[in-house]
Write an enzyme that holds these catalytic residues in place. Structure first.
Site: not given
Ligand code: NAD
Ligand code: UDP
Length: 312
Positions: A32, A36, A92, A146, A176, A187
């Site tokens: 990592d 973030t 990237k 993204y 999630t 979020r």
């Molecule tokens: P998060 O931001 O908490 O975790 C992402 C981690 O990746 C962080 O620890 C960050 O430091 C690391 N990271 C970012 N860029 C990096 C790089 N170039 N090299 C090494 N480490 C790097 O996010 P999360 O919610 O835990 O999400 C994790 C994964 O799950 C992501 O790929 C995200 O796209 C995917 N995902 C999450 C959700 C969700 O609701 N949490 C939904 C859809 C997809």
């Molecule tokens: N959102 C909101 N208030 C906030 C943050 C987000 O109403 O303070 C809304 C955002 O516009 C979206 C939904 O909540 O419609 C989910 O946003 P989030 O950023 O959690 O995830 P994603 O848009 O990637 O599903």
């Protein structure tokens, strides 16, 4: 004993997964760059046998010495405010980072697991979304960094599967939430819970009629592991198919926290999807998995985490 490499292992989902693998006796190499994520998320793992942390940006060449049984690619900014602040890094890590980690999996003859997202469906015109739906993404909008990175990542993963015969799994994760989300990661669940606990106004973007489907992290991790351990290449949707408007979410948050915060309305971000709900038929039939935690229960557990974490 299996040895598992998790990129993004110090993030929200990666840290929960790391814990689960260590609990079942596997070794975890967490890679990592802490962009973030934070070492605080994996602090409790440092003392455990089998846990190694490597600070590295996986958009540059990735190498892990020794045998590797599985490579899980979770590194990527995931919150809209994070990927809008880091658009190039997001592109990237989804492209170069996926290529590098696929190369590692190929070299080690390891299983590869890609964390993709419901954002590949963009602003969906098919509802709920089955895996067969190709999506409706604006490639040049601000969210495109993204969405398109993840779509490229899926294409690259399938190319390695077809051309190099790498054993791959692709999951499409839906929104999630749970303990270890950053309180300020932007979020909606973390925003609303922290706002409610601090008795500040809950910020609804737009009119609050847009929908999302929220999965508690323990359910999500169980689904991810079921897919990893299965024979399904995927992609497979993993999330919760309960669907709520943001206004409904705000009401549940106020209810579980007992907050008297008011609700205010702010501008809707560009290209914000109007609706989102997973079709979970494949997950139910092929993985024998389904979510079990109701929204109010999961929010109550997450509120408790934020209370302790923030000392409220
Ligand atoms: P998060 O931001 O908490 O975790 C992402 C981690 O990746 C962080 O620890 C960050 O430091 C690391 N990271 C970012 N860029 C990096 C790089 N170039 N090299 C090494 N480490 C790097 O996010 P999360 O919610 O835990 O999400 C994790 C994964 O799950 C992501 O790929 C995200 O796209 C995917 N995902 C999450 C959700 C969700 O609701 N949490 C939904 C859809 C997809
Ligand atoms: N959102 C909101 N208030 C906030 C943050 C987000 O109403 O303070 C809304 C955002 O516009 C979206 C939904 O909540 O419609 C989910 O946003 P989030 O950023 O959690 O995830 P994603 O848009 O990637 O599903």
């Amino acid at each position: 004993m299996a040895r598992i490499v998790i990129t993004g292992g110090a993030g929200f989902l990666g840290s929960h997964l790391s814990r689960r693998f260590l609990d079942r006796g596997e070794e975890v190499v967490c890679v990592d760059n802490l962009s973030t994520g934070t070492t605080a998320n994996v602090e409790e793992l440092f003392g455990l046998d089998g846990f190694t942390f490597v600070k590295h940006d996986v958009s540059s060449f990735v190498w892990v010495p020794g045998p590797v049984d599985a490579v899980l690619h979770f590194a990527s900014p995931a919150s809209p405010i994070d990927y809008l602040e880091m658009p190039i890094q997001t592109l990237k890590v989804g492209s170069l980072g996926t290529h590098n980690t696929l190369g590692l999996a190929k070299d080690k003859d390891a299983r590869y697991f890609l964390a993709s997202t419901s954002e590949v469906y963009g602003d969906p015109e098919v509802h709920p979304q089955p895996e067969s739906y190709w999506g409706n993404v604006n490639p040049i909008g601000p969210r495109g960094v993204y969405d398109e990175a993840k779509r490229f990542a899926e294409a690259m993963t399938m190319a390695y599967h077809r051309f190099h015969r790498v054993d791959v799994r692709i999951v499409r994760i839906f929104n999630t939430y749970g303990p270890r989300m950053r309180p300020d990661d932007g979020r909606v669940v973390s925003n609303f819970l922290v706002q409610a606990l601090e008795e500040r106004p809950l910020t609804i973007y737009g009119d609050g009629q847009q929908t999302r489907s929220f999965c508690y992290v323990d359910d999500e991790v169980a689904g991810l592991i079921a897919l990893l351990d299965s024979d399904e290449v995927g992609p497979v949707n993993v999330g919760n198919d309960g669907e709520f408007t943001m206004l409904e979410l705000a009401e549940v948050v106020l209810d579980v926290t007992g907050s008297t915060s008011e609700i205010v309305f702010e501008d809707l971000p560009v290209d914000d999807p109007t609706q989102r709900r997973p079709d979970l038929t494949v997950a139910r039939e092929k993985l024998g998995w389904e979510p079990t935690v109701a929204l109010a229960d999961g929010l109550a557990r997450t509120a408790e985490y934020f209370r302790q974490h923030l000392g409220i």
